[in-house]
Design a protein around this motif. Structure first.
Motif, PDB file in Angstrom:
ATOM      1  N   LYS A 109      79.088 -15.521  17.347  1.00  0.00           N
ATOM      2  CA  LYS A 109      78.056 -16.042  18.262  1.00  0.00           C
ATOM      3  C   LYS A 109      77.388 -17.217  17.591  1.00  0.00           C
ATOM      4  O   LYS A 109      77.410 -17.360  16.356  1.00  0.00           O
ATOM      5  CB  LYS A 109      77.014 -14.975  18.617  1.00  0.00           C
ATOM      6  N   LEU A 135      84.588  -4.306   1.978  1.00  0.00           N
ATOM      7  CA  LEU A 135      84.408  -4.028   3.417  1.00  0.00           C
ATOM      8  C   LEU A 135      85.056  -2.706   3.852  1.00  0.00           C
ATOM      9  O   LEU A 135      85.090  -2.405   5.038  1.00  0.00           O
ATOM     10  CB  LEU A 135      84.955  -5.196   4.247  1.00  0.00           C
ATOM     11  N   LYS A 183      89.237 -10.111   8.360  1.00  0.00           N
ATOM     12  CA  LYS A 183      87.956 -10.831   8.351  1.00  0.00           C
ATOM     13  C   LYS A 183      88.191 -12.330   8.385  1.00  0.00           C
ATOM     14  O   LYS A 183      88.830 -12.890   7.506  1.00  0.00           O
ATOM     15  CB  LYS A 183      87.190 -10.446   7.077  1.00  0.00           C
ATOM     16  N   GLY A 227      77.319 -13.106   6.284  1.00  0.00           N
ATOM     17  CA  GLY A 227      75.949 -13.562   6.067  1.00  0.00           C
ATOM     18  C   GLY A 227      75.781 -15.018   6.463  1.00  0.00           C
ATOM     19  O   GLY A 227      74.985 -15.739   5.884  1.00  0.00           O
ATOM     20  N   GLY A 234      75.187 -16.145   9.755  1.00  0.00           N
ATOM     21  CA  GLY A 234      74.430 -16.398  10.983  1.00  0.00           C
ATOM     22  C   GLY A 234      75.290 -16.467  12.226  1.00  0.00           C
ATOM     23  O   GLY A 234      74.810 -16.798  13.309  1.00  0.00           O
ATOM     24  N   GLY A 286      78.919 -11.832  12.378  1.00  0.00           N
ATOM     25  CA  GLY A 286      80.187 -11.132  12.130  1.00  0.00           C
ATOM     26  C   GLY A 286      80.056  -9.619  12.069  1.00  0.00           C
ATOM     27  O   GLY A 286      80.800  -8.904  12.753  1.00  0.00           O
ATOM     28  N   GLY A 287      79.124  -9.135  11.265  1.00  0.00           N
ATOM     29  CA  GLY A 287      78.974  -7.683  11.109  1.00  0.00           C
ATOM     30  C   GLY A 287      78.567  -7.028  12.420  1.00  0.00           C
ATOM     31  O   GLY A 287      79.099  -5.976  12.795  1.00  0.00           O
ATOM     32  N   HIS A 336      74.877 -18.128   0.485  1.00  0.00           N
ATOM     33  CA  HIS A 336      74.560 -16.947   1.292  1.00  0.00           C
ATOM     34  C   HIS A 336      73.062 -16.924   1.527  1.00  0.00           C
ATOM     35  O   HIS A 336      72.275 -17.050   0.595  1.00  0.00           O
ATOM     36  CB  HIS A 336      75.010 -15.687   0.547  1.00  0.00           C
ATOM     37  N   THR A 352      69.208 -12.682   5.762  1.00  0.00           N
ATOM     38  CA  THR A 352      68.378 -12.643   6.982  1.00  0.00           C
ATOM     39  C   THR A 352      67.009 -12.049   6.645  1.00  0.00           C
ATOM     40  O   THR A 352      65.963 -12.559   7.068  1.00  0.00           O
ATOM     41  CB  THR A 352      69.081 -11.793   8.064  1.00  0.00           C
ATOM     42  N   GLY A 358      70.922 -18.871   9.256  1.00  0.00           N
ATOM     43  CA  GLY A 358      71.831 -19.631   8.397  1.00  0.00           C
ATOM     44  C   GLY A 358      72.807 -18.703   7.693  1.00  0.00           C
ATOM     45  O   GLY A 358      72.795 -17.503   7.916  1.00  0.00           O
TER      46      GLY A 358
HETATM   47  N1  ATP Z   1      81.794  -5.623   9.218  1.00  0.00           N
HETATM   48  C1  ATP Z   1      81.015  -6.405   8.448  1.00  0.00           C
HETATM   49  N2  ATP Z   1      81.299  -7.717   8.333  1.00  0.00           N
HETATM   50  C2  ATP Z   1      80.493  -8.510   7.567  1.00  0.00           C
HETATM   51  N3  ATP Z   1      79.436  -8.085   6.879  1.00  0.00           N
HETATM   52  C3  ATP Z   1      79.099  -6.791   6.974  1.00  0.00           C
HETATM   53  C4  ATP Z   1      79.867  -5.905   7.770  1.00  0.00           C
HETATM   54  N4  ATP Z   1      79.299  -4.699   7.685  1.00  0.00           N
HETATM   55  C5  ATP Z   1      78.229  -4.820   6.868  1.00  0.00           C
HETATM   56  N5  ATP Z   1      78.100  -6.068   6.430  1.00  0.00           N
HETATM   57  C6  ATP Z   1      77.006  -6.555   5.535  1.00  0.00           C
HETATM   58  O1  ATP Z   1      76.095  -7.327   6.338  1.00  0.00           O
HETATM   59  C7  ATP Z   1      75.729  -8.547   5.701  1.00  0.00           C
HETATM   60  C8  ATP Z   1      75.511  -9.629   6.785  1.00  0.00           C
HETATM   61  O2  ATP Z   1      76.718  -9.831   7.437  1.00  0.00           O
HETATM   62  P1  ATP Z   1      76.964 -10.692   8.744  1.00  0.00           P
HETATM   63  O3  ATP Z   1      78.239 -11.408   8.528  1.00  0.00           O
HETATM   64  O4  ATP Z   1      76.864  -9.838   9.946  1.00  0.00           O
HETATM   65  O5  ATP Z   1      75.730 -11.699   8.726  1.00  0.00           O
HETATM   66  P2  ATP Z   1      75.265 -12.769   9.721  1.00  0.00           P
HETATM   67  O6  ATP Z   1      76.428 -13.541  10.266  1.00  0.00           O
HETATM   68  O7  ATP Z   1      74.182 -13.531   9.036  1.00  0.00           O
HETATM   69  O8  ATP Z   1      74.681 -11.922  10.890  1.00  0.00           O
HETATM   70  P3  ATP Z   1      73.468 -12.222  11.839  1.00  0.00           P
HETATM   71  O9  ATP Z   1      73.711 -13.538  12.472  1.00  0.00           O
HETATM   72  O10 ATP Z   1      73.591 -11.049  12.776  1.00  0.00           O
HETATM   73  O11 ATP Z   1      72.249 -12.176  10.953  1.00  0.00           O
HETATM   74  C9  ATP Z   1      76.895  -8.871   4.762  1.00  0.00           C
HETATM   75  O12 ATP Z   1      76.450  -9.557   3.622  1.00  0.00           O
HETATM   76  C10 ATP Z   1      77.469  -7.492   4.410  1.00  0.00           C
HETATM   77  O13 ATP Z   1      76.912  -6.991   3.214  1.00  0.00           O
END
Ligand code: ATP
Ligand code: CDM
Length: 283
Positions: free
Chosen positions: A11, A61, A91, A96, A98, A101-102, A173, A176, A235
């Protein structure tokens, strides 16, 4: 059906305004979510025992900390399911970054297992469960581009013209939690009054993240040479929007080697929903 392969799309937050802070620490926000036709790949295979196993090239992961595991366990317990699941995660999305992904992995897990385990919960119910895993999970479960209110869970559908995005991940990294707890984060942007298209739109986290991470600032400066650009979420990823795919690819080809990037098109309906519906109609 004993197996299913579904994407977990990225997203972007096309804007992100922070309107206040609740007593529990969560922030009231207004943000525009759009999906990209690019994401992680999840392959689900039913098990006869009740184990939940994750396979992934990155051993970090495969643990029970993965939101995929947490989503599967939550649904298994909530619906009293005795079957298990093996989930292979490929993956592709920066972690992390933004781009959610998680949260998207968690949502795709809820959507896929709802069918494979015959739970038959509505998307509304799955979104309610998903909110326990993170504020970004509901939008991926509901699967339509939206303006979000509340902490990100109250969704108002929008219909946007598709656009091409170059998404760049500077190799830093950004936590959030660190951004949302920072004393210098602006937290008092007024709610948009009237049509959002006519409002001044920005990301309230951007100036703070640029200050904390010069690499994000450099990324935005670089992208702005090509097209209008902004940071997504907290970010570290930044995106530039293009009318033509070829222009987005031209900028990608010039990307400095120490950053990573991808080009994708925005869509109003989540590719996870499109794939799931296509696969279910085939059976
Ligand atoms: N399936 C997963 N994929 C990625 N990270 C995961 C997952 N499950 C748990 N995590 C943990 O969540 C943290 C944040 O991951 P994610 O990639 O969702 O961040 P993000 O893109 O900043 O998300 P958001 O935009 O929702 O804040 C990672 O550093 C990791 O430790
Ligand atoms: C920044 C966004 O990515 C925008 O889409 C989201 O609001 C964050 O969603 P998310 O990563 O799913 O968030 P969560 O896992 O629920 O929370 C991560 C951290 O961000 C803080 N957080 C999150 C959402 C929100 N509206 N206010 C917050 O203060 C939480 O207190 C927590 O410390």
């Amino acid at each position: 059906m004993s197996s299913l392969s579904i994407i977990a799309p990225a997203k972007l937050n096309l804007f992100l305004h922070i309107n206040g802070r609740r007593p529990d620490g969560y922030h009231e926000l207004e943000t525009l979510f759009v999906f990209l036709n690019y994401g992680d790949q999840l392959d689900f295979t039913l098990r006869t025992d009740n184990q939940i196993l994750i396979e992934c090239e990155n051993p970090e992961l495969t643990t029970q900390d993965n939101l995929i595991f947490k989503a599967a366990r939550l649904l298994q317990n909530h619906a009293n399911i005795t079957q298990g699941i093996t989930i292979k995660l490929t993956k592709k999305l920066p972690m992390g970054g933004g781009v959610g992904g998680g949260s998207s992995d968690a949502a795709t897990t809820l959507l896929a297992l709802n069918h494979l385990w015959h739970c038959d919960f509505s998307n509304e119910k799955l979104a309610e469960l998903g909110l326990q895993l993170g504020a970004d999970v509901p939008v991926f479960v509901k699967g339509f581009a939206a303006i979000a209110h509340g902490i990100g869970e109250q969704l108002e559908a929008v219909n946007l013209a598709p656009s091409w995005y170059l998404v760049v991940h500077p190799n830093v990294h950004i936590s959030t939690q660190a951004i949302f707890t920072h004393p210098d984060l602006p937290r008092s942007t007024p709610k948009i009054n009237g049509p959002w298209q006519e409002a001044k739109l920005y990301n309230d986290c951007e100036s703070l993240v640029k200050k904390l991470s010069p690499e994000v600032e450099k990324t935005l400066q670089w992208l702005l040479e090509y097209a209008p650009s902004r940071m997504t979420g907290t970010g570290a990823c930044c995106f530039a929007s293009f009318a033509e795919e070829a222009d987005a690819n031209k900028a990608l080809n010039a990307l400095p080697a120490h950053w990573q990037g991808f080009v994708a098109q925005s869509v109003n309906i989540s590719p996870a929903h499109l794939e799931l519906n296509a696969k279910l109609n085939l059976l």
